[in-house]
Scaffold this motif. Structure first.
Motif, PDB file in Angstrom:
ATOM      1  N   LEU A 135      89.276  18.128  71.820  1.00  0.00           N
ATOM      2  CA  LEU A 135      90.168  18.854  70.909  1.00  0.00           C
ATOM      3  C   LEU A 135      90.354  20.299  71.361  1.00  0.00           C
ATOM      4  O   LEU A 135      91.389  20.902  71.129  1.00  0.00           O
ATOM      5  N   HIS A 136      89.344  20.855  72.033  1.00  0.00           N
ATOM      6  CA  HIS A 136      89.439  22.255  72.419  1.00  0.00           C
ATOM      7  C   HIS A 136      90.235  22.465  73.698  1.00  0.00           C
ATOM      8  O   HIS A 136      90.421  23.585  74.123  1.00  0.00           O
ATOM      9  N   ILE A 193      92.139  23.713  69.444  1.00  0.00           N
ATOM     10  CA  ILE A 193      90.862  24.308  69.039  1.00  0.00           C
ATOM     11  C   ILE A 193      90.348  25.214  70.159  1.00  0.00           C
ATOM     12  O   ILE A 193      90.327  24.814  71.314  1.00  0.00           O
ATOM     13  N   VAL A 236      83.368  18.606  68.259  1.00  0.00           N
ATOM     14  CA  VAL A 236      84.088  17.764  67.315  1.00  0.00           C
ATOM     15  C   VAL A 236      84.918  16.715  68.042  1.00  0.00           C
ATOM     16  O   VAL A 236      85.556  15.892  67.424  1.00  0.00           O
ATOM     17  N   PRO A 250      86.394  13.582  69.169  1.00  0.00           N
ATOM     18  CA  PRO A 250      86.125  12.192  68.792  1.00  0.00           C
ATOM     19  C   PRO A 250      85.776  11.336  70.006  1.00  0.00           C
ATOM     20  O   PRO A 250      86.324  11.535  71.092  1.00  0.00           O
ATOM     21  N   TYR A 282      82.656  11.814  60.617  1.00  0.00           N
ATOM     22  CA  TYR A 282      83.831  11.982  61.479  1.00  0.00           C
ATOM     23  C   TYR A 282      83.975  13.408  61.997  1.00  0.00           C
ATOM     24  O   TYR A 282      85.049  13.846  62.365  1.00  0.00           O
ATOM     25  N   GLY A 283      82.878  14.164  62.003  1.00  0.00           N
ATOM     26  CA  GLY A 283      82.934  15.517  62.524  1.00  0.00           C
ATOM     27  C   GLY A 283      83.229  16.538  61.448  1.00  0.00           C
ATOM     28  O   GLY A 283      83.152  16.261  60.249  1.00  0.00           O
ATOM     29  N   SER A 284      83.607  17.744  61.869  1.00  0.00           N
ATOM     30  CA  SER A 284      83.765  18.877  60.962  1.00  0.00           C
ATOM     31  C   SER A 284      85.071  18.811  60.180  1.00  0.00           C
ATOM     32  O   SER A 284      86.159  18.866  60.747  1.00  0.00           O
ATOM     33  N   ALA A 285      84.949  18.748  58.877  1.00  0.00           N
ATOM     34  CA  ALA A 285      86.141  18.707  58.015  1.00  0.00           C
ATOM     35  C   ALA A 285      86.892  20.031  58.034  1.00  0.00           C
ATOM     36  O   ALA A 285      88.059  20.092  57.669  1.00  0.00           O
ATOM     37  N   LEU A 340      88.771  19.741  62.036  1.00  0.00           N
ATOM     38  CA  LEU A 340      89.681  18.640  62.372  1.00  0.00           C
ATOM     39  C   LEU A 340      91.104  18.794  61.827  1.00  0.00           C
ATOM     40  O   LEU A 340      92.056  18.383  62.498  1.00  0.00           O
ATOM     41  N   PRO A 399      93.667  20.628  64.642  1.00  0.00           N
ATOM     42  CA  PRO A 399      94.395  19.843  65.649  1.00  0.00           C
ATOM     43  C   PRO A 399      95.354  18.834  65.036  1.00  0.00           C
ATOM     44  O   PRO A 399      96.403  18.557  65.616  1.00  0.00           O
ATOM     45  N   TYR A 400      95.011  18.301  63.847  1.00  0.00           N
ATOM     46  CA  TYR A 400      95.923  17.370  63.197  1.00  0.00           C
ATOM     47  C   TYR A 400      97.241  18.072  62.866  1.00  0.00           C
ATOM     48  O   TYR A 400      98.332  17.564  63.147  1.00  0.00           O
TER      49      TYR A 400
END
Length: 211
Positions: free
Chosen positions: A15-16, A21, A30, A32, A64-67, A70, A73-74
């Motif tokens: 994601l980064h 991110i 984070v 996935p 599912y990782g950090s709320a 996330l 990126p969504y």
């Protein structure tokens, strides 16, 4: 393409790198992990949500990782869309190759392909300067602070190197500002190599220079 089409068994989505991110502290953990159905039974399980079959093996308190991370990126993916993601990737690759090309006359650039191109990042090899001037990657990283930059990734994946990832979000003015700083630092290293400054007492060894 996607990992399924090209036959990947396991894929970590960074994601980064691709999805906005920042790298902070090495990149928030984070990304996935995706895998095929064949490997699904071997995923760690979670007491709140059934993910895999390995009992008592949760790797995170949040399944599912950090709320808090996330949704960024969504939102980025939804805002830029398919074409935007392609454009971002192309610009990131262009930026990295532009920087590598401008720096190659003064620094050794590692791991480029047969066309002398890199992907979205490139590695500057600083190891030769340890022998010629007593300068190591940490010295260059600290000196960059004097020029107003937080250093890129240091000593990964190559010990003694800087891994530079300009991303798609940096404009040409900022790219050139960083390149100019690296070229000035190379001149400072040369002054040490030429004996103008001492190997242990120089602007790089004494960096950073706070007010």
């Amino acid at each position: 393409t996607n990992p399924g089409i090209i036959g990947a068994d396991v894929c970590h989505l960074n994601l980064h790198k691709t999805f906005s991110i920042p790298h902070g502290g090495g990149g928030p953990g984070v990304g996935p992990i995706c895998c095929t159905k064949d490997l699904a039974p071997f995923l760690p399980n979670h007491k709140l949500v059934k993910i895999g079959s390995l009992k008592g093996t949760a790797v995170s308190s949040a399944p599912y990782g950090s709320a808090s991370i996330l949704p960024i990126p969504y939102g980025y993916i939804k805002l830029v869309g398919k074409k935007g993601l392609l454009d971002s990737s192309q610009i990131a690759i262009l930026n990295a190759n532009y920087m590598a090309k401008r720096l190659e006359s003064e620094y050794k650039i590692l791991y480029r392909n047969k066309h002398n191109r890199c992907a979205h990042e490139f590695i500057v090899d600083l190891r030769p300067f340890k022998k010629s001037a007593g300068i190591v990657e940490e010295d260059v990283a600290k000196r960059l602070m004097d020029y107003g930059f937080h250093a890129p990734t240091v000593s990964f994946p190559v010990p003694g190197g800087l891994m530079i990832e300009p991303t798609e979000s940096e404009d040409k003015v900022e790219l050139d500002r960083f390149i100019d700083a690296m070229l000035k630092i190379r001149l400072e290293i040369k002054e040490i190599e030429d004996g103008k400054y001492d190997h242990k007492d120089n602007v790089l060894k004494n960096a950073p220079h706070p007010q």
